[in-house]
Every structure is written in C-alpha cells, then in structure tokens.
Design an enzyme around this catalytic site. Structure first.
Site, PDB file in Angstrom:
ATOM      1  N   ASP A  12       0.854  -1.196   0.000  1.00  0.00           N
ATOM      2  CA  ASP A  12       0.000   0.000   0.000  1.00  0.00           C
ATOM      3  C   ASP A  12       0.890   1.246   0.000  1.00  0.00           C
ATOM      4  O   ASP A  12       1.718   1.422   0.882  1.00  0.00           O
ATOM      5  CB  ASP A  12      -0.899  -0.027   1.241  1.00  0.00           C
ATOM      6  CG  ASP A  12      -1.993   1.028   1.192  1.00  0.00           C
ATOM      7  OD1 ASP A  12      -3.128   0.708   1.549  1.00  0.00           O
ATOM      8  OD2 ASP A  12      -1.704   2.184   0.801  1.00  0.00           O
ATOM      9  N   ASP A 110      -3.322   2.194  -5.633  1.00  0.00           N
ATOM     10  CA  ASP A 110      -2.136   2.220  -4.768  1.00  0.00           C
ATOM     11  C   ASP A 110      -2.017   0.988  -3.881  1.00  0.00           C
ATOM     12  O   ASP A 110      -1.261   0.988  -2.926  1.00  0.00           O
ATOM     13  CB  ASP A 110      -2.139   3.495  -3.907  1.00  0.00           C
ATOM     14  CG  ASP A 110      -2.863   3.320  -2.591  1.00  0.00           C
ATOM     15  OD1 ASP A 110      -3.927   2.683  -2.584  1.00  0.00           O
ATOM     16  OD2 ASP A 110      -2.340   3.799  -1.574  1.00  0.00           O
ATOM     17  N   GLU A 111      -2.767  -0.058  -4.208  1.00  0.00           N
ATOM     18  CA  GLU A 111      -2.880  -1.168  -3.260  1.00  0.00           C
ATOM     19  C   GLU A 111      -3.013  -2.484  -4.021  1.00  0.00           C
ATOM     20  O   GLU A 111      -3.788  -2.577  -4.971  1.00  0.00           O
ATOM     21  CB  GLU A 111      -4.167  -0.902  -2.467  1.00  0.00           C
ATOM     22  CG  GLU A 111      -4.313  -1.604  -1.185  1.00  0.00           C
ATOM     23  CD  GLU A 111      -5.717  -1.350  -0.637  1.00  0.00           C
ATOM     24  OE1 GLU A 111      -6.287  -2.296  -0.100  1.00  0.00           O
ATOM     25  OE2 GLU A 111      -6.236  -0.237  -0.773  1.00  0.00           O
TER      26      GLU A 111
HETATM   27  N1  DCP Z   1      -8.706   7.944  -1.905  1.00  0.00           N
HETATM   28  C1  DCP Z   1      -9.829   8.710  -2.229  1.00  0.00           C
HETATM   29  N2  DCP Z   1     -10.916   8.743  -1.402  1.00  0.00           N
HETATM   30  C2  DCP Z   1     -10.923   8.015  -0.244  1.00  0.00           C
HETATM   31  C3  DCP Z   1      -9.807   7.207   0.094  1.00  0.00           C
HETATM   32  C4  DCP Z   1      -8.705   7.210  -0.764  1.00  0.00           C
HETATM   33  O1  DCP Z   1      -9.815   9.360  -3.268  1.00  0.00           O
HETATM   34  N3  DCP Z   1     -11.986   8.065   0.562  1.00  0.00           N
HETATM   35  C5  DCP Z   1      -7.531   7.949  -2.791  1.00  0.00           C
HETATM   36  C6  DCP Z   1      -6.499   8.938  -2.326  1.00  0.00           C
HETATM   37  C7  DCP Z   1      -5.420   8.108  -1.721  1.00  0.00           C
HETATM   38  C8  DCP Z   1      -5.531   6.794  -2.477  1.00  0.00           C
HETATM   39  O2  DCP Z   1      -6.909   6.679  -2.842  1.00  0.00           O
HETATM   40  O3  DCP Z   1      -4.143   8.694  -1.882  1.00  0.00           O
HETATM   41  C9  DCP Z   1      -5.093   5.593  -1.658  1.00  0.00           C
HETATM   42  O4  DCP Z   1      -5.924   5.415  -0.525  1.00  0.00           O
HETATM   43  P1  DCP Z   1      -5.366   4.952   0.859  1.00  0.00           P
HETATM   44  O5  DCP Z   1      -6.535   4.630   1.706  1.00  0.00           O
HETATM   45  O6  DCP Z   1      -4.317   3.930   0.693  1.00  0.00           O
HETATM   46  O7  DCP Z   1      -4.731   6.281   1.482  1.00  0.00           O
HETATM   47  P2  DCP Z   1      -3.323   6.925   1.255  1.00  0.00           P
HETATM   48  O8  DCP Z   1      -2.462   6.122   0.352  1.00  0.00           O
HETATM   49  O9  DCP Z   1      -3.516   8.347   0.832  1.00  0.00           O
HETATM   50  O10 DCP Z   1      -2.723   6.976   2.713  1.00  0.00           O
HETATM   51  P3  DCP Z   1      -2.071   5.793   3.579  1.00  0.00           P
HETATM   52  O11 DCP Z   1      -0.653   6.167   3.788  1.00  0.00           O
HETATM   53  O12 DCP Z   1      -2.839   5.780   4.844  1.00  0.00           O
HETATM   54  O13 DCP Z   1      -2.237   4.527   2.779  1.00  0.00           O
HETATM   55 MG    MG Z   2      -2.212   4.082   0.625  1.00  0.00          MG
END
Ligand code: DCP
Ligand code: MG
Length: 362
Positions: A12, A110-111
């Site tokens: 992730d 991203d996952e």
């Molecule tokens: N995303 C989005 N709306 C959401 C959740 C996520 O548009 N409600 C998008 C933005 C994030 C990406 O998806 O950058 C990946 O989601 P993650 O939940 O993995 O969150 P992040 O990568 O931003 O943070 P973390 O470091 O907690 O994984």
């Molecule tokens: Mg993430």
C-alpha cells in the site's frame, strides 16, 4: 496450515496522491497538502481524497469534506487530484511487482495483494522480498510504500497498515490471533463508518472483544459481515489472491432525444440500462464491486462517478437502479436536461460459490 503455507504481501503506497504531488513539486513537501478541489472555488462542495502527513496531524483525513478540512488547516494547500498521473504511477509500480510475481490482485491504484509463495526470484524469505521491492520502488519511482506479510489476505492487509509509512510488518501464523486480538476494531477491513458505531454500541472495541462473541451473535447483528469476521478474527481467510481476475468492465449507455427532464424519466432510463447490464453480466457469469454512473447534460458537461462496495453487487436490475440513484444523488448536477446516461460495472469477478452473497442474509 499445511506444508504449502501461502506467503502473501499486501502493498500500500503511503499517502499516495499527496506523495506523488510532493515528489513532483518540492515546494509542497513542507506545507500541509490536501488533495481536493479548493472549497473556495467550489462553493464548499467536494471531499478530501487524501492529505499529506503534515495536514493529517491536524486531523484531516480521506472522505472528510474539503470545507471542514479547510477549517482545521486554514493555510493548507489544496490541489485537485490528477487521476491520469496516479494511474501512470500505478502502472510503473505494477511493472516492478511483475519482476517478483505475476500473481497480483490489484485493489486500487495504490494497493495490491501479491502471492509470493513461489516467486520469480526464488527468495523464500518474504521479508527480504518485501524490503527489496520497497527499495526498488523508491530507487526507480522515488515513492515509499508499506508492506504487510502473512499467510492470508486479511492479515496481510492489516499488517501493511500497522506500521505506516515505510513499514514492513510480518505476522506469522503462530502470532496471528494475538495480533488480531490486539487491534482496534476500526482496523478490521469491512468495518466502516456505518458498522463502527454499531460495534461500539455492543462494546466491541478491539479484536479481543470480537473474538469473545459467538458466531450466532455476530450473525444475528451483522449478517454476512459477522459471519466473515467470526472467521477473520480466528485467523481464517482462505480467499486466494485473484491474479487472473479480468479487469474489464461491462457497461450500457443511451442517448436521449429529446433529453430527460425529470426524475421519473431518469428512473425509467436507468431501469432499462440496468436490465440490459444484468443480462450481460448473467450471461458472462460475472459480478462486480464497482458501479459507475455516467451522465451528460445538453451542454455536454459529463460526469462519471463510481461506488465500490466490499461485497459484489447482486445481479438484479432493481438493486442496481437503487445504487445508481444513490450515486446520482451525490452529484452536484446543473439543472439541465440529461442527454446521455450510462451505467457500467467494473471490478468484475466470476460468480463462484465462495464470493456469492449468502442468500441467508439477504
Ligand atoms: N482515496 C480517495 N478517497 C478516499 C480514500 C482514498 O480518493 N476516501 C484515494 C487517495 C489516496 C488513495 O486513494 O491517496 C489511496 O488510498 P489509501 O486509503 O491507501 O490512502 P493513502 O495512500 O492516501 O494513505 P495511507 O498512507 O494511509 O495509505
Ligand atoms: Mg495508501
């Protein structure tokens, strides 16, 4: 577990959209950064996609309203997400994954889950593999990610979140139940905004509390989710990494002349599209987790929006119409007649015994 215990890595990316933007613009690295349209320019609409760690420290998080985020961090920089760019980054990350294994199940940009039980490098220690992958992603793309390693997908996912950013967490089977018991209930996948308060009301605050509940109890209160959680907290999750899952989508759209002007007409049109879509899905023996609605007005302003859920959507047109209407209701549409409507199902997988909704709880 047998001799052939699976090794699954969940990868992730850290603060994904924010990290990419900070990578590409050093000025953004030292300021609170929020990925959302600036509420000043949208009249307060819009939600936060993600935020960098500096902004998170003030309480900003994904899915909160951009306006609320601005109140928390008035001096934050707001940036509109550039999905095309993140898609390209995602492709580059996947190219690296493929050096290790082809058994990759993408969950989002991203996952992904990787089954590395037998991998292309012949490395048996998954920690070495995960670490190497992280280093390579950093060296080639200048981005950090976190990895979770375990014998099943549920725990691997929880593990990748355990030590963010730039973490590597391995949960061996012998420690799995202790680990699960120690985790807050909010970190169990499947427990979201709706279920969390229900759990809290029942005094289920962590894995240990969950473990203490009987199967009957969890079934009664949470249906299929309860059925799954009873097993997950016992370290049971036999879902395979679905690497052959076809990523294609199936969609239906129609143009309306004269254009649609009221909800009744829209509902009728959605009904027809949903019926056609369900027919194809059933013929192909597929079901999906993401429904996309596309709408174009007479000025050719086009919006698409998707709604993903953990369970597969049932292949029933009436159900899909309800979801489509729900999506439409979240859109800030101009009051103009509708020229085109489309609905598409993506995140498709074959309808199999394992992933079909249990009829018992419908
Ligand atoms: N995303 C989005 N709306 C959401 C959740 C996520 O548009 N409600 C998008 C933005 C994030 C990406 O998806 O950058 C990946 O989601 P993650 O939940 O993995 O969150 P992040 O990568 O931003 O943070 P973390 O470091 O907690 O994984
Ligand atoms: Mg993430």
């Amino acid at each position: 577990m047998g001799l052939e215990q699976r090794q699954i890595i969940h990868v992730d990316m850290d603060a994904f959209y924010a990290q990419v933007e900070m990578r590409d613009n050093p000025k953004l690295r030292t300021v609170p950064l929020i990925l959302a349209k600036d509420p000043l320019k949208t009249g307060g609409r819009g939600v936060v996609a993600t935020a960098n760690y500096l902004a998170r420290r003030s309480g900003v998080h994904s899915a909160m309203s951009a306006q609320e985020a601005k109140k928390l961090v008035p001096n934050a920089v707001f940036l509109t997400p550039n999905f095309e760019k993140y898609k390209q980054v995602s492709k580059a990350v996947h190219k690296i994954f493929h050096e290790y294994t082809d058994m990759i199940e993408p969950i989002a940009f991203d996952e992904a889950y990787l089954d590395v039980t037998s991998n292309k490098l012949g490395i048996h220690n998954p920690v070495v593999l995960a670490h190497r992958m992280q280093q390579e992603i950093w060296a080639k793309l200048n981005l950090t990610c976190s990895t979770g390693i375990s014998y099943n997908k549920f725990i691997a996912k929880m593990a990748s979140e355990y030590n963010k950013p730039v973490g590597v967490t391995i949960i061996h089977e012998a420690y799995a139940i202790d680990f699960l018991k120690s985790q807050p209930i909010s970190s169990f996948r499947g427990i979201g905004k709706k279920t969390l308060p229900q759990m809290q009301a029942l005094n289920i605050l962590n894995g240990s509390d969950l473990y203490d509940k009987s199967e009957e109890f969890l079934l009664q209160h949470f249906g299929k989710l309860g059925y799954n959680l009873y097993r997950r907290v016992r370290g049971i999750d036999n879902r395979p990494v679905e690497w052959q899952r076809e990523r294609k989508s199936i969609g239906k759209e129609a143009t309306f002349i004269p254009p649609l002007t009221n909800n009744g007409q829209i509902k009728k049109a959605l009904n027809k599209l949903a019926t056609e879509l369900v027919n194809v899905l059933q013929r192909e023996q597929l079901h999906g987790q993401t429904l996309v609605v596309k709408i174009r007005d007479v000025e050719f302003a086009t919006i698409t929006k998707r709604l993903t859920q953990v369970d597969f959507y049932p292949n029933k047109s009436t159900e899909l119409v309800i979801v489509a209407e729900k999506i439409l209701a979240t859109l800030a549409l101009e009051e103009r007649p509708i020229r085109l409507l489309g609905i598409t199902m993506t995140g498709l997988a074959p309808v199999t015994f394992e992933n079909i909704n249990l009829p018992l709880f419908e």
